[in-house]
Motif scaffolding. Structure first.
Motif, PDB file in Angstrom:
ATOM      1  N   GLU A  21      -1.295 -24.544   2.316  1.00  0.00           N
ATOM      2  CA  GLU A  21       0.135 -24.858   2.506  1.00  0.00           C
ATOM      3  C   GLU A  21       0.872 -23.644   3.075  1.00  0.00           C
ATOM      4  OE1 GLU A  21       2.002 -27.509   2.508  1.00  0.00           O
ATOM      5  OE2 GLU A  21       0.257 -28.723   2.038  1.00  0.00           O
ATOM      6  N   LEU A  22       0.512 -22.473   2.574  1.00  0.00           N
ATOM      7  CA  LEU A  22       1.125 -21.255   3.124  1.00  0.00           C
ATOM      8  C   LEU A  22       0.823 -21.150   4.614  1.00  0.00           C
ATOM      9  CD1 LEU A  22       0.382 -18.539   0.377  1.00  0.00           C
ATOM     10  CD2 LEU A  22       2.650 -19.201   1.215  1.00  0.00           C
ATOM     11  N   ALA A  23      -0.443 -21.415   4.969  1.00  0.00           N
ATOM     12  CA  ALA A  23      -0.846 -21.310   6.380  1.00  0.00           C
ATOM     13  C   ALA A  23      -0.016 -22.259   7.242  1.00  0.00           C
ATOM     14  CB  ALA A  23      -2.334 -21.625   6.508  1.00  0.00           C
ATOM     15  N   LYS A  24       0.141 -23.505   6.783  1.00  0.00           N
ATOM     16  CA  LYS A  24       0.885 -24.495   7.589  1.00  0.00           C
ATOM     17  C   LYS A  24       2.340 -24.065   7.758  1.00  0.00           C
ATOM     18  CE  LYS A  24      -1.949 -28.147   5.729  1.00  0.00           C
ATOM     19  NZ  LYS A  24      -2.018 -29.092   4.630  1.00  0.00           N
ATOM     20  N   GLN A  25       2.943 -23.633   6.654  1.00  0.00           N
ATOM     21  CA  GLN A  25       4.377 -23.293   6.727  1.00  0.00           C
ATOM     22  C   GLN A  25       4.599 -21.983   7.502  1.00  0.00           C
ATOM     23  OE1 GLN A  25       6.362 -23.682   2.881  1.00  0.00           O
ATOM     24  NE2 GLN A  25       5.079 -25.421   2.350  1.00  0.00           N
ATOM     25  N   LEU A  26       3.703 -21.011   7.327  1.00  0.00           N
ATOM     26  CA  LEU A  26       3.851 -19.746   8.070  1.00  0.00           C
ATOM     27  C   LEU A  26       3.634 -19.980   9.561  1.00  0.00           C
ATOM     28  CD1 LEU A  26       2.011 -17.361   5.580  1.00  0.00           C
ATOM     29  CD2 LEU A  26       4.456 -17.300   6.149  1.00  0.00           C
ATOM     30  N   SER A  27       2.729 -20.907   9.877  1.00  0.00           N
ATOM     31  CA  SER A  27       2.482 -21.233  11.280  1.00  0.00           C
ATOM     32  C   SER A  27       3.754 -21.821  11.911  1.00  0.00           C
ATOM     33  CB  SER A  27       1.314 -22.220  11.351  1.00  0.00           C
ATOM     34  OG  SER A  27       1.201 -22.743  12.624  1.00  0.00           O
ATOM     35  N   SER A  28       4.448 -22.667  11.153  1.00  0.00           N
ATOM     36  CA  SER A  28       5.670 -23.245  11.739  1.00  0.00           C
ATOM     37  C   SER A  28       6.807 -22.221  11.802  1.00  0.00           C
ATOM     38  CB  SER A  28       6.093 -24.527  11.021  1.00  0.00           C
ATOM     39  OG  SER A  28       6.331 -24.263   9.687  1.00  0.00           O
ATOM     40  N   LYS A  32       1.711 -14.896  13.256  1.00  0.00           N
ATOM     41  CA  LYS A  32       0.348 -14.759  13.766  1.00  0.00           C
ATOM     42  C   LYS A  32      -0.551 -14.593  12.545  1.00  0.00           C
ATOM     43  CE  LYS A  32       2.013 -12.283  17.846  1.00  0.00           C
ATOM     44  NZ  LYS A  32       2.277 -13.463  18.656  1.00  0.00           N
ATOM     45  N   LEU A  33      -1.483 -15.529  12.362  1.00  0.00           N
ATOM     46  CA  LEU A  33      -2.174 -15.609  11.082  1.00  0.00           C
ATOM     47  C   LEU A  33      -3.652 -15.258  11.160  1.00  0.00           C
ATOM     48  CD1 LEU A  33      -0.690 -19.026   9.868  1.00  0.00           C
ATOM     49  CD2 LEU A  33      -0.003 -16.730   9.129  1.00  0.00           C
ATOM     50  N   GLY A  34      -4.086 -14.360  10.303  1.00  0.00           N
ATOM     51  CA  GLY A  34      -5.506 -14.106  10.070  1.00  0.00           C
ATOM     52  C   GLY A  34      -5.870 -14.879   8.821  1.00  0.00           C
ATOM     53  N   LEU A  35      -6.535 -16.033   9.016  1.00  0.00           N
ATOM     54  CA  LEU A  35      -6.836 -16.925   7.885  1.00  0.00           C
ATOM     55  C   LEU A  35      -8.201 -16.569   7.317  1.00  0.00           C
ATOM     56  CD1 LEU A  35      -5.637 -20.233   9.597  1.00  0.00           C
ATOM     57  CD2 LEU A  35      -4.357 -18.789   7.983  1.00  0.00           C
ATOM     58  N   VAL A  36      -8.215 -16.158   6.060  1.00  0.00           N
ATOM     59  CA  VAL A  36      -9.463 -15.666   5.458  1.00  0.00           C
ATOM     60  C   VAL A  36     -10.010 -16.675   4.450  1.00  0.00           C
ATOM     61  CG1 VAL A  36     -10.544 -13.783   4.155  1.00  0.00           C
ATOM     62  CG2 VAL A  36      -8.570 -13.301   5.655  1.00  0.00           C
ATOM     63  N   GLY A  37     -11.297 -16.972   4.596  1.00  0.00           N
ATOM     64  CA  GLY A  37     -11.992 -17.840   3.643  1.00  0.00           C
ATOM     65  C   GLY A  37     -13.488 -17.608   3.819  1.00  0.00           C
ATOM     66  N   VAL A 213       5.337 -24.632  -3.969  1.00  0.00           N
ATOM     67  CA  VAL A 213       5.003 -23.243  -4.323  1.00  0.00           C
ATOM     68  C   VAL A 213       4.934 -22.375  -3.059  1.00  0.00           C
ATOM     69  CG1 VAL A 213       3.182 -21.757  -5.309  1.00  0.00           C
ATOM     70  CG2 VAL A 213       3.851 -23.871  -6.474  1.00  0.00           C
ATOM     71  N   ALA A 214       4.330 -22.923  -1.992  1.00  0.00           N
ATOM     72  CA  ALA A 214       4.245 -22.166  -0.737  1.00  0.00           C
ATOM     73  C   ALA A 214       5.643 -21.851  -0.205  1.00  0.00           C
ATOM     74  CB  ALA A 214       3.424 -22.945   0.295  1.00  0.00           C
ATOM     75  N   LYS A 215       6.535 -22.846  -0.294  1.00  0.00           N
ATOM     76  CA  LYS A 215       7.923 -22.620   0.165  1.00  0.00           C
ATOM     77  C   LYS A 215       8.568 -21.478  -0.599  1.00  0.00           C
ATOM     78  CE  LYS A 215       9.690 -27.030   1.806  1.00  0.00           C
ATOM     79  NZ  LYS A 215       8.951 -28.108   1.176  1.00  0.00           N
ATOM     80  N   LYS A 216       8.356 -21.468  -1.922  1.00  0.00           N
ATOM     81  CA  LYS A 216       8.954 -20.428  -2.767  1.00  0.00           C
ATOM     82  C   LYS A 216       8.355 -19.051  -2.452  1.00  0.00           C
ATOM     83  CE  LYS A 216      11.875 -22.702  -5.213  1.00  0.00           C
ATOM     84  NZ  LYS A 216      13.297 -22.407  -5.134  1.00  0.00           N
ATOM     85  N   ILE A 217       7.056 -19.008  -2.215  1.00  0.00           N
ATOM     86  CA  ILE A 217       6.415 -17.721  -1.902  1.00  0.00           C
ATOM     87  C   ILE A 217       6.990 -17.186  -0.583  1.00  0.00           C
ATOM     88  CG2 ILE A 217       4.222 -16.591  -1.263  1.00  0.00           C
ATOM     89  CD1 ILE A 217       2.813 -18.517  -3.251  1.00  0.00           C
ATOM     90  N   ILE A 218       7.117 -18.072   0.400  1.00  0.00           N
ATOM     91  CA  ILE A 218       7.650 -17.643   1.703  1.00  0.00           C
ATOM     92  C   ILE A 218       9.100 -17.174   1.560  1.00  0.00           C
ATOM     93  CG2 ILE A 218       8.289 -18.467   4.021  1.00  0.00           C
ATOM     94  CD1 ILE A 218       5.669 -20.164   3.892  1.00  0.00           C
ATOM     95  N   GLN A 219       9.878 -17.891   0.746  1.00  0.00           N
ATOM     96  CA  GLN A 219      11.268 -17.479   0.525  1.00  0.00           C
ATOM     97  C   GLN A 219      11.303 -16.077  -0.111  1.00  0.00           C
ATOM     98  OE1 GLN A 219      13.687 -19.503   1.804  1.00  0.00           O
ATOM     99  NE2 GLN A 219      14.819 -17.607   1.525  1.00  0.00           N
ATOM    100  N   SER A 220      10.385 -15.834  -1.040  1.00  0.00           N
ATOM    101  CA  SER A 220      10.322 -14.514  -1.690  1.00  0.00           C
ATOM    102  C   SER A 220       9.938 -13.411  -0.699  1.00  0.00           C
ATOM    103  CB  SER A 220       9.302 -14.521  -2.840  1.00  0.00           C
ATOM    104  OG  SER A 220       9.885 -15.122  -3.959  1.00  0.00           O
ATOM    105  N   ILE A 221       9.077 -13.756   0.258  1.00  0.00           N
ATOM    106  CA  ILE A 221       8.706 -12.758   1.283  1.00  0.00           C
ATOM    107  C   ILE A 221       9.938 -12.442   2.135  1.00  0.00           C
ATOM    108  CG2 ILE A 221       7.259 -12.299   3.312  1.00  0.00           C
ATOM    109  CD1 ILE A 221       5.129 -14.149   2.025  1.00  0.00           C
ATOM    110  N   ILE A 222      10.642 -13.487   2.534  1.00  0.00           N
ATOM    111  CA  ILE A 222      11.843 -13.296   3.361  1.00  0.00           C
ATOM    112  C   ILE A 222      12.876 -12.458   2.603  1.00  0.00           C
ATOM    113  CG2 ILE A 222      13.824 -14.507   4.406  1.00  0.00           C
ATOM    114  CD1 ILE A 222      11.841 -16.818   5.051  1.00  0.00           C
ATOM    115  N   ASN A 223      13.033 -12.752   1.301  1.00  0.00           N
ATOM    116  CA  ASN A 223      14.046 -12.043   0.493  1.00  0.00           C
ATOM    117  C   ASN A 223      13.587 -10.669  -0.010  1.00  0.00           C
ATOM    118  OD1 ASN A 223      15.560 -14.342   0.723  1.00  0.00           O
ATOM    119  ND2 ASN A 223      15.143 -15.088  -1.335  1.00  0.00           N
TER     120      ASN A 223
END
Ligand SMILES: NC(=O)c1ccc[n+]([C@@H]2O[C@H](COP(=O)([O-])OP(=O)(O)OC[C@H]3O[C@@H](n4cnc5c(N)ncnc54)[C@H](OP(=O)(O)O)[C@@H]3O)[C@@H](O)[C@H]2O)c1
Length: 263
Positions: A21-28, A32-37, A213-223
């Motif tokens: 979910e983080l990947a999808k939202q950060l992409s939008s 630029k994403l380095g996706l690790v798995g 949860v992904a939305k909240k994490i991204i908001q925390s990064i922005i803030n």
């Protein structure tokens, strides 16, 4: 406030419930994403679902190994000439009595949830400090502030990650590199076994969607939040447990007995 467009982000745990979910939202957001798995196949399936496929690098790496961590930074330098943000999302968990957990699993939980994120921070920091810019984001858990019965190793690992985040943040206070610790409560992902879901239903444990949860994490990064505890009343229980743990001891007793039936 951080502007996310064009930020180069290392995202571990990208193939997981919260990570994807983080990947999808950060992409939008135009990152630029380095996706690790660890699975090329899962990474390719994730890539199919992203908005901007040209701005991603699929990085197959086991973060527990030195080679895995080295290949992450090397591929980020090759694809994007570096990185601005590291999000440590990868994690593993067991729901079991301590006596039933094997020594190997206890070690794996610490290797994955604590040692690998610390080592990865150590790997990315010299570059971030040299650029006078950077953000390390560690995904913790409510269990990293409230020790939970039947999740002893996992809880302890998240306590350690929280302590590491706090100590590193203070160590880097005079630099431009920021450190955040974001702690979700339970989330509906496959990290939780069916036993956890059954237990959670009976004890009426709140469970969030990975999307929220992904939305909240991204908001925390922005803030640039230093520490964030997601969900109420769990965020309040975190504070109470820090000051009056005896209250939480009493409050969780009956829940712990119910949970024991499911381990
Ligand atoms: N779900 C919850 O209830 C919950 C609640 C609070 C906090 N959290 C935290 O949120 C984070 C993400 O959890 P989730 O629910 O999304 O879990 P998940 O769906 O099980 O995903 C876990 C991710 O970690 C990766 N991973 C595990 N070991 C790895 C290793 N050695 N090297 C590289 N990658 C590895 C997995 O990749 P592979 O595809 O390679 O297996 C997967 O992408 C974790 O840190 C977790 O502790 C979760």
């Amino acid at each position: 406030m951080t502007q996310l467009t064009d930020q180069r982000i290392i995202l571990t745990g990208a193939t997981g419930g919260i990570g994807s979910e983080l990947a999808k939202q950060l992409s939008s957001h135009g990152c630029k994403l380095g996706l690790v798995g660890r699975s090329q196949e899962k990474l390719e399936q994730l890539a199919e679902q992203l908005d901007y496929k040209s701005d991603i690098a699929l990085i197959v790496a086991d973060i527990v190994t030195q080679e895995g961590r080295q290949s992450i930074v090397e591929q980020m330098k090759k694809e994007f000439m570096g990185y601005d943000i590291l999000i440590n999302t990868a994690g593993i968990m067991d729901f079991t009595s301590l006596l039933e957990q094997s020594d190997e699993r206890i070690e794996a939980v610490f290797q994955t949830n604590v040692i690998a994120p610390i080592q990865l921070c150590k790997k990315v920091l010299p570059y971030m400090k040299s650029k006078n810019k950077g953000h390390i984001v560690n995904v913790g858990s409510t269990f990293g502030s409230i020790g939970f019965a039947w999740f002893t190793s996992y809880s302890t690992s998240k306590f350690a990650l929280r302590g590491f985040s706090q100590a590193l943040r203070r160590e880097l206070a005079e630099t431009a590199v920021k450190v955040s610790y974001i702690a979700p409560r339970a989330v509906k992902t496959s990290l939780n076994s069916s036993a956890v879901y059954n237990m959670a239903k009976e004890v009426k444990m709140n469970m969030d969607s990975p999307d929220w949860v992904a939305k909240k994490i991204i908001q925390s990064i922005i803030n640039n939040d230093k520490e964030k505890y997601l969900g109420f009343p769990e965020s309040l229980f975190v504070r109470i447990n820090a000051i009056f743990p005896g209250i939480i001891d009493r409050a969780t007793r009956s829940q712990n007995k119910i949970a024991e039936k499911y381990i």
